[in-house]
Design a protein around this motif. Structure first.
Motif, short mmCIF file in Angstrom:
data_model
loop_
_atom_site.label_atom_id
_atom_site.label_comp_id
_atom_site.label_asym_id
_atom_site.label_seq_id
_atom_site.Cartn_x
_atom_site.Cartn_y
_atom_site.Cartn_z
N PRO A 30 0.80 -1.23 0.00
CA PRO A 30 0.00 0.00 0.00
C PRO A 30 0.83 1.29 0.00
O PRO A 30 0.29 2.37 0.21
N ALA A 159 -5.79 7.84 -3.63
CA ALA A 159 -6.22 7.14 -2.42
C ALA A 159 -5.99 7.99 -1.18
O ALA A 159 -6.84 8.06 -0.28
N GLY A 163 -9.16 9.15 0.84
CA GLY A 163 -9.31 8.30 2.01
C GLY A 163 -10.06 7.02 1.71
O GLY A 163 -10.78 6.47 2.54
N ARG A 164 -9.90 6.53 0.49
CA ARG A 164 -10.51 5.26 0.06
C ARG A 164 -9.64 4.68 -1.06
O ARG A 164 -8.82 5.39 -1.65
N PRO A 165 -9.80 3.40 -1.37
CA PRO A 165 -9.01 2.84 -2.47
C PRO A 165 -9.32 3.51 -3.81
O PRO A 165 -10.45 3.93 -4.06
N TRP A 286 -10.27 0.09 2.73
CA TRP A 286 -9.25 1.05 3.18
C TRP A 286 -8.75 0.68 4.57
O TRP A 286 -7.54 0.71 4.84
N ARG A 287 -9.69 0.34 5.46
CA ARG A 287 -9.30 -0.05 6.82
C ARG A 287 -8.39 -1.28 6.81
O ARG A 287 -7.47 -1.39 7.64
N ARG A 290 -6.12 -1.83 1.88
CA ARG A 290 -6.23 -1.98 0.43
C ARG A 290 -6.29 -0.60 -0.22
O ARG A 290 -6.99 0.29 0.26
N ARG A 291 -5.56 -0.45 -1.33
CA ARG A 291 -5.44 0.87 -1.94
C ARG A 291 -5.84 0.92 -3.42
O ARG A 291 -5.99 1.99 -3.97
#
Length: 366
Positions: A30, A159, A163-165, A286-287, A290-291
């Protein structure tokens, strides 16, 4: 000559640093992809490096190791701002200072707060720093170098911003936008060359996603495979969007070739429509660190992602075939009039055998 003026050798090194960065695309997640070129005071290259894997040497350290004492008094050209924090490795800004580098050219600032600040630290130590984005508005060559570095690292940059893939929607289709014939036959619309490139693309992501309809219709394996059809290398996480848990227990996506998450209404939550909340799925990914999500299957799922503003790029493989009937690449979306259409910007066109691969940017730039 202005201290910020770049020489032809430095511009060439900027594009080379971006090329080097891309070498880590299949292994760095990541983390970002980063490339570094070290130039002697005379302008010739004395060291190169790129970030290969999390926990491994960063690009600057790899280039400094290659250059050895020849780095002293030279220029470091980097595709991303040198990090300024201690994680699994030490700060690259300090490594450059310790090596005696006198000038650093930065193509893109680091948007991640824990690692940012390398430019300021270098300047405080007396190192001359050229912040290339500040020159891009006045210098077309600088703008092109910044664009190259941003595009190579678009997955990580976007990303971090969202703040998300990062989501890439991949689709193979005919000239008239069909993904299957009227009788539902869909295998091998595109060429072997295109299919090989798809596996190279899969190798660069950490997550592959389809809808349960694709699982029921095609029973895909969703793995990275070699030209013999055998799984090879690191396998992405497989995600099936399956609101009511219809994935058959014997489906190939549930084999032991790669990990799988069945994102059901129970496990992922639901949106206003009672179906799986796609934003919540991305938040969970994301947690989990994963990107990059490769969205592969389902015209309805793709339309839902687009309507939710969750697609960052489209990679379309177009075969020289016309069907005239059959399911389209998108189906059931919310767009009802041309003025509401999703805008896209073509950023790359490459030929694979008889097919063409089109890469489009959706929404704001990284």
């Amino acid at each position: 000559m202005s201290p910020d003026a770049l020489t032809p050798a430095e511009f060439a090194a900027l594009h080379r640093a971006a090329e080097l960065a891309e070498y880590g695309a299949a292994t760095a997640l990541p983390n970002p992809v980063v490339g570094c070129v070290l130039l002697a005071p005379g302008g010739w290259t004395v060291g190169e490096g790129y970030h290969r894997r999390p926990g491994g040497p960063h690009a600057e350290v790899a280039a400094l190791t290659a250059a050895g004492p020849l780095a002293r008094g030279g220029t470091a050209v980097v595709s991303l701002e040198p990090c300024n924090h201690t994680g699994r490795t030490g700060p690259c800004s300090q490594a450059l200072i310790a090596a005696g580098v006198s000038r650093v050219i930065v193509a893109v600032r680091d948007p991640w707060p824990p690692a940012a600040g390398g430019v300021d630290h270098l300047r405080q130590a007396g190192v001359q720093v050229v912040d290339l984005p500040s020159l891009a508005g006045q210098d077309p060559a600088a703008a092109a170098a910044v664009e190259h570095a941003q595009d190579v690292n678009r997955v990580w940059l976007a990303a971090m911003r969202h703040g998300r893939p990062f989501v890439t929607w991949k689709v193979g289709m005919t000239i008239d936008g069909r993904v299957a014939a009227a009788d539902a036959t869909s295998r091998w619309i595109t060429s072997p060359q295109s299919r090989a490139d798809v596996h190279a693309l899969r190798a660069r992501v950490d997550t592959i996603m389809v809808g349960v309809g694709t699982v029921l219709d095609d029973d895909p394996a969703l793995t990275v495979r070699d030209d013999q059809g055998e799984p090879v290398g690191r396998q992405p996480l497989r995600v099936v969007i399956d609101s009511s848990g219809r994935t058959p227990a014997q489906a190939r996506v549930l084999d032991d070739a790669a990990p799988t998450w069945l994102a059901t209404a129970e496990s992922a939550g639901t949106g206003a429509d009672g179906r799986v909340d796609l934003a919540a799925v991305l938040a969970e990914l994301w947690r989990r660190g994963r990107r990059h999500v490769l969205l592969e299957g389902g015209p309805h799922l793709a339309a839902s992602f687009l309507d939710a503003g969750l697609v960052d790029e489209v990679v379309a493989y177009v075969a020289p075939t016309l069907l005239g009937a059959g399911p389209s690449a998108l189906s059931g979306g919310a767009v009802g009039t041309l003025s509401d259409a999703h805008a896209a910007e073509l950023v790359d066109l490459t030929r694979f055998g008889p097919d063409v691969r089109l890469r489009y940017r959706i929404g704001a730039r990284a």
